[in-house]
Design a protein around this motif. Sequence first.
Motif, mmCIF file in Angstrom:
data_model
loop_
_atom_site.group_PDB
_atom_site.id
_atom_site.type_symbol
_atom_site.label_atom_id
_atom_site.label_comp_id
_atom_site.label_asym_id
_atom_site.label_seq_id
_atom_site.Cartn_x
_atom_site.Cartn_y
_atom_site.Cartn_z
ATOM 1 N N ILE A 65 60.822 -32.599 60.234
ATOM 2 C CA ILE A 65 61.413 -33.397 61.226
ATOM 3 C C ILE A 65 60.293 -33.889 62.069
ATOM 4 N N LEU A 66 59.984 -35.281 62.024
ATOM 5 C CA LEU A 66 59.093 -35.943 62.946
ATOM 6 C C LEU A 66 59.514 -36.523 64.300
ATOM 7 N N ALA A 67 60.764 -36.936 64.366
ATOM 8 C CA ALA A 67 61.384 -37.391 65.631
ATOM 9 C C ALA A 67 62.914 -37.379 65.828
ATOM 10 N N SER A 68 63.374 -37.156 66.959
ATOM 11 C CA SER A 68 64.986 -36.936 66.794
ATOM 12 C C SER A 68 65.205 -37.708 68.088
ATOM 13 N N THR A 69 66.613 -38.035 68.218
ATOM 14 C CA THR A 69 67.187 -38.172 69.598
ATOM 15 C C THR A 69 68.920 -38.518 69.690
ATOM 16 N N PHE A 70 69.181 -38.567 70.720
ATOM 17 C CA PHE A 70 70.589 -38.880 70.978
ATOM 18 C C PHE A 70 70.954 -40.028 71.262
ATOM 19 N N SER A 71 72.007 -40.732 71.136
ATOM 20 C CA SER A 71 72.599 -41.848 71.662
ATOM 21 C C SER A 71 72.916 -41.832 72.811
ATOM 22 N N THR A 72 73.195 -42.703 73.878
ATOM 23 C CA THR A 72 73.320 -42.583 75.241
ATOM 24 C C THR A 72 74.423 -41.784 75.648
ATOM 25 N N GLY A 74 75.803 -39.644 73.651
ATOM 26 C CA GLY A 74 75.583 -38.166 73.021
ATOM 27 C C GLY A 74 76.574 -38.049 71.681
ATOM 28 N N SER A 75 77.313 -39.193 71.368
ATOM 29 C CA SER A 75 78.503 -39.115 70.430
ATOM 30 C C SER A 75 77.566 -39.263 68.898
ATOM 31 N N HIS A 76 76.261 -39.635 68.811
ATOM 32 C CA HIS A 76 75.484 -39.815 67.398
ATOM 33 C C HIS A 76 74.239 -39.059 67.778
ATOM 34 N N PHE A 77 73.659 -38.492 66.729
ATOM 35 C CA PHE A 77 72.028 -37.853 66.792
ATOM 36 C C PHE A 77 71.551 -38.592 65.540
ATOM 37 N N ALA A 78 70.106 -38.553 65.741
ATOM 38 C CA ALA A 78 69.558 -39.317 64.660
ATOM 39 C C ALA A 78 68.201 -38.720 64.333
ATOM 40 N N LEU A 86 65.852 -41.128 57.190
ATOM 41 C CA LEU A 86 66.807 -41.248 58.354
ATOM 42 C C LEU A 86 67.906 -40.683 58.130
ATOM 43 N N VAL A 87 68.308 -39.740 58.865
ATOM 44 C CA VAL A 87 69.484 -38.968 58.969
ATOM 45 C C VAL A 87 70.397 -39.323 60.134
ATOM 46 N N LEU A 88 71.602 -39.590 60.107
ATOM 47 C CA LEU A 88 72.483 -39.978 61.021
ATOM 48 C C LEU A 88 73.838 -38.939 61.217
ATOM 49 N N PHE A 89 73.879 -38.528 62.453
ATOM 50 C CA PHE A 89 75.118 -37.446 62.407
ATOM 51 C C PHE A 89 76.161 -38.026 63.659
ATOM 52 N N ARG A 90 77.266 -37.516 63.483
ATOM 53 C CA ARG A 90 78.277 -37.640 64.336
ATOM 54 C C ARG A 90 78.422 -36.445 65.021
ATOM 55 N N CYS A 96 77.127 -34.953 59.259
ATOM 56 C CA CYS A 96 76.310 -35.732 58.782
ATOM 57 C C CYS A 96 77.026 -37.109 58.053
ATOM 58 N N LEU A 97 76.428 -38.285 58.778
ATOM 59 C CA LEU A 97 77.111 -39.522 58.320
ATOM 60 C C LEU A 97 76.374 -40.126 57.136
ATOM 61 N N SER A 98 75.116 -40.210 57.142
ATOM 62 C CA SER A 98 74.358 -40.806 56.094
ATOM 63 C C SER A 98 73.018 -40.115 55.926
ATOM 64 N N VAL A 99 72.200 -40.558 54.966
ATOM 65 C CA VAL A 99 70.893 -40.148 54.664
ATOM 66 C C VAL A 99 70.309 -41.531 53.983
ATOM 67 N N ARG A 100 69.431 -42.160 54.965
ATOM 68 C CA ARG A 100 68.786 -43.291 54.362
ATOM 69 C C ARG A 100 67.381 -43.330 54.291
#
Length: 407
Positions: A65-72, A74-78, A86-90, A96-100
Motif C-alpha cells: 500500500i502506497l497511500a490511503s485516505t478517508f473521505s471527509t 469517513g463514509s468512504h476509504f480509498a 485503486l481500491v475503494l471501500f464503504r 470493498c466496493l471496487s478495485v480499479r
Amino acid sequence: MACSVGLALCGQTLVVRGGSRFLAASTACSDGDSVFTYDCSAAEKTSRENRGEDGQPVDQGSDTILASTFSTSGSHFALTDDSKRLVLFRTKPWQCLSVRTVVRRCTALTFTASEEKVLVADKSGDVYSFSVSEPHASGQLQLGHLSMLLDVAVSPDDRFVLTADRDEKIRVSWAAAPHSIESFCLGHTEFVSRIFVVPGHPGLLLSSSGDSTLRLWEYRSGRQLHCCHLAGLQEPAEPGGHQRLAASRIAFWAQEDCVALLCDCVPVVYIFQLDAAARQLEFRQPMTFQHRVWDVAFEEAQGLWVLQDCPEAPLVLCRPVGGQWQAVPESASVERLSRCLRGNWAMLEGSAGADSAFHGLYKATFDNMTSYLKKKEERLRQRRRSPPPGPQGPAKRGRVGPAALGC
C-alpha cells in the motif's frame, strides 16, 4: 514516496496499514467488537493479466500500500498499491466496493469535499479523478505536471485542486478548468513533501519541504504568510550540522488550532499553534519518543494518536496537560488497539525500512570546476616536466634527384 506503514483516523475509526495489509477498528468500541482487515495481495488480479502495447506483461509490483485516505465524513476509504490499483471501500459497514487500475504508481490521493470523486496523483505528474458513485468507472485525467507529484489537496468548496511537486512548486488550479492556474505558491528551495488545507480556515495552506521549513500560505494569491525553520528546533545530528527535515505528515486539531508535524526518520513530533488572526505559526514544543515514529493523527475527542516502531507499545495517545502535550499513562482503548496490533505485528515489522523515504528527492550538487582545475594543473605540470623539442624539425619532403635514383 511515503513510508509503507501509516495511520489514518476519521471520527472514531482508526486504520493502520503495513505492507499489503490494513486493519480498521474503533477507538471507542468494546473488546468484543470486530476488526476489519484487508490484504491487497488477495485483491482482484485482472490487471495483472493485461499486456502492454508491445505484448509484454505489465509490471506487476509488490501489492504494498502506497497511500490511503478517508473521505471527509469517513463514509468512504480509498488506497492505492504498488500493483497500480485503486481500491475503494464503504466504511459503514466496511465493504470493498471496487478495485480499479491506475495508469502509474501513485504517490498521494484525496477525496473531493463533496465525496463524489477520488483524486489520485502519480509519479509522472498527472492527477486522475475516479468516481465514487460509479465505483467501476475508469479514471479521467484531471491535470498534468512536468515533475513528480508528492501530494494533492482540494479546497473546501471543491473549486481548486492544489498539487505539490518535486520541483519546489505548489500549484493552485481551477477544478472546473485545470488548465487555468489561479496561483503558484513559490518559496521552497527543495521538493514540497506535504501540503494541507487548514480545516476551518479555508484560505490557508500549510506546506513542508526538504528545505527543512514549515510554511503558511494564503494559497489563492500565492502569498507566503509565515515560515518556520525546523533546523533551529532540533539538536544537531552531528557536530557542525543539522539533519535535513521533510514532513511525512501534517496533522491539525481544530479544537485548539494545533498543528502536529512529523518529519521523516526523526523520533520527534513538533507541535505548533496556529494564530489565524495574526496569520502565523508559533512553535510550542517538541515531543520526543524513544522509538521511530511512523505516523500521527488527531482524534477530535481524545487527542493525538502516535504509531511507533515498538511492539510493546505500538500506539501512544497524547493530550495537552497544563499547556504541554504528553502521553496518557493508561487508557483502555490504547491497550485494546495495541493488543490488536501486536497480534498483527508481522505486517508492520517488515514494512518500514530505516532509510528516508525522501532521500532520493534532494537536489544533487556537482562541483565540475574543481575537477576541471585539477586536471588543468596536472596538464601544466606535465608540460613543464617534458624536455623541449630538438633544434631540427621534421625532414622536408622534396623532389627526388637523378643521383638519388642511380642515374
